[in-house]
Scaffold this motif. Structure first.
Motif, mmCIF file in Angstrom:
data_model
loop_
_atom_site.group_PDB
_atom_site.id
_atom_site.type_symbol
_atom_site.label_atom_id
_atom_site.label_comp_id
_atom_site.label_asym_id
_atom_site.label_seq_id
_atom_site.Cartn_x
_atom_site.Cartn_y
_atom_site.Cartn_z
ATOM 1 N N THR A 23 0.768 -1.078 0.078
ATOM 2 C CA THR A 23 0.101 -0.050 -0.073
ATOM 3 C C THR A 23 0.939 1.398 0.053
ATOM 4 O OG1 THR A 23 -1.631 -0.951 1.189
ATOM 5 C CG2 THR A 23 -1.892 1.061 1.199
ATOM 6 N N ALA A 24 0.516 2.109 -0.763
ATOM 7 C CA ALA A 24 1.306 3.315 -1.198
ATOM 8 C C ALA A 24 0.578 4.523 -0.409
ATOM 9 C CB ALA A 24 1.565 3.718 -2.523
ATOM 10 N N SER A 25 1.234 5.431 0.540
ATOM 11 C CA SER A 25 0.682 6.524 1.137
ATOM 12 C C SER A 25 1.674 7.667 1.163
ATOM 13 C CB SER A 25 0.285 6.089 2.740
ATOM 14 O OG SER A 25 1.562 5.633 3.454
ATOM 15 N N GLY A 26 0.819 8.807 1.459
ATOM 16 C CA GLY A 26 1.447 10.050 1.382
ATOM 17 C C GLY A 26 0.849 11.064 0.503
ATOM 18 N N ARG A 27 1.785 11.918 0.158
ATOM 19 C CA ARG A 27 1.111 12.819 -1.198
ATOM 20 C C ARG A 27 1.296 12.109 -2.530
ATOM 21 N NH1 ARG A 27 3.021 19.276 -1.882
ATOM 22 N NH2 ARG A 27 1.525 19.689 -3.372
ATOM 23 N N ILE A 28 0.203 11.639 -2.973
ATOM 24 C CA ILE A 28 0.009 11.061 -4.165
ATOM 25 C C ILE A 28 -1.050 11.682 -5.112
ATOM 26 C CG2 ILE A 28 -0.517 8.756 -5.472
ATOM 27 C CD1 ILE A 28 0.329 7.425 -2.653
ATOM 28 N N PHE A 29 -0.507 12.179 -6.438
ATOM 29 C CA PHE A 29 -1.492 12.470 -7.468
ATOM 30 C C PHE A 29 -1.960 11.291 -8.182
ATOM 31 C CE2 PHE A 29 -3.743 15.159 -10.274
ATOM 32 C CZ PHE A 29 -3.364 14.684 -11.505
ATOM 33 N N SER A 30 -0.964 10.529 -8.584
ATOM 34 C CA SER A 30 -1.355 9.385 -9.484
ATOM 35 C C SER A 30 -0.278 8.043 -9.318
ATOM 36 C CB SER A 30 -1.273 9.678 -10.957
ATOM 37 O OG SER A 30 -0.268 10.028 -11.536
ATOM 38 N N ILE A 31 -0.714 6.802 -9.430
ATOM 39 C CA ILE A 31 0.275 5.858 -9.429
ATOM 40 C C ILE A 31 0.398 5.399 -11.115
ATOM 41 C CG2 ILE A 31 0.882 3.520 -8.254
ATOM 42 C CD1 ILE A 31 -0.536 4.459 -5.832
ATOM 43 N N ASN A 32 1.587 5.158 -11.644
ATOM 44 C CA ASN A 32 1.436 4.365 -12.706
ATOM 45 C C ASN A 32 1.782 2.912 -12.521
ATOM 46 O OD1 ASN A 32 1.106 6.839 -14.249
ATOM 47 N ND2 ASN A 32 3.130 7.394 -13.897
ATOM 48 N N GLY A 33 2.843 2.467 -13.094
ATOM 49 C CA GLY A 33 3.286 1.060 -12.725
ATOM 50 C C GLY A 33 3.261 0.522 -11.295
ATOM 51 N N MET A 34 3.252 -0.619 -11.264
ATOM 52 C CA MET A 34 3.379 -1.297 -9.811
ATOM 53 C C MET A 34 4.062 -2.335 -10.065
ATOM 54 S SD MET A 34 -0.128 0.151 -7.474
ATOM 55 C CE MET A 34 0.829 -0.029 -5.857
ATOM 56 N N GLY A 35 4.847 -3.010 -9.014
ATOM 57 C CA GLY A 35 5.635 -4.121 -9.596
ATOM 58 C C GLY A 35 6.256 -4.730 -8.216
ATOM 59 N N TRP A 36 6.461 -6.048 -8.446
ATOM 60 C CA TRP A 36 7.110 -7.025 -7.196
ATOM 61 C C TRP A 36 8.246 -7.558 -7.526
ATOM 62 C CZ3 TRP A 36 5.320 -7.103 -2.283
ATOM 63 C CH2 TRP A 36 4.197 -6.611 -1.953
ATOM 64 N N TYR A 37 9.235 -7.183 -6.931
ATOM 65 C CA TYR A 37 10.469 -7.806 -7.299
ATOM 66 C C TYR A 37 11.290 -8.875 -5.979
ATOM 67 C CZ TYR A 37 11.009 -4.197 -10.692
ATOM 68 O OH TYR A 37 10.744 -3.425 -11.698
ATOM 69 N N ARG A 38 11.989 -9.522 -6.435
ATOM 70 C CA ARG A 38 12.534 -10.790 -5.282
ATOM 71 C C ARG A 38 14.051 -10.604 -5.370
ATOM 72 N NH1 ARG A 38 10.410 -16.309 -6.943
ATOM 73 N NH2 ARG A 38 11.616 -16.047 -8.721
ATOM 74 N N GLN A 39 14.453 -10.918 -4.149
ATOM 75 C CA GLN A 39 15.811 -10.838 -3.839
ATOM 76 C C GLN A 39 16.302 -12.143 -3.047
ATOM 77 O OE1 GLN A 39 18.060 -7.236 -2.654
ATOM 78 N NE2 GLN A 39 20.010 -8.150 -3.377
#
Length: 121
Positions: A23-39
């Motif tokens: 979940t993204a929070s804070g000052r947000i106008f828009s969210i474009n791509g979202m993703g998941w990465y693994r290490q």
């Protein structure tokens, strides 16, 4: 001013399932791509799955057919449903989001702190 918080990691037996949330929070106008990465231990961070703001998805070959990425734009949240987990899926999973904070601003990439996923054999 923008924070990504992941949840849902843990320990699971091979063949099991987990669902990660970011979940993204804070000052947000828009969210474009979202993703998941693994290490994985001793390895570089690698892409697992991405989703555009209109729902187009992309997956690493190693997770196709087992993982599903989705998002709820109203909640600024992405999800990663992971099924048929194997010990090779073990690692720290990081979420990523490309966010614009103000209408005429620039897009910037943000990362979560990571959540551990451990799959036992």
């Amino acid at each position: 001013q923008v924070q990504l918080v992941e949840s849902g990691g843990g320990l699971v037996q091979a063949g099991g399932s987990l669902r990660l949330s970011c979940t993204a929070s804070g000052r947000i106008f828009s969210i474009n791509g979202m993703g998941w990465y693994r290490q994985a231990p001793g390895k570089q961070r690698e892409l697992v799955a991405t989703i555009t703001n209109d729902g187009r998805t992309n997956y690493a070959d190693s997770v196709k057919g087992r993982f599903t990425i989705s998002r709820d734009n109203a909640k600024n949240t992405s999800y990663l449903q992971m099924n048929s987990l194997t010990p090779e899926d073990t690692g720290v999973f990081f979420c990523n989001a490309v966010i614009r904070q103000i209408r005429w601003g620039y897009d910037n990439a943000y990362w979560g702190q990571g959540t551990q996923v451990t799959v036992s054999s």
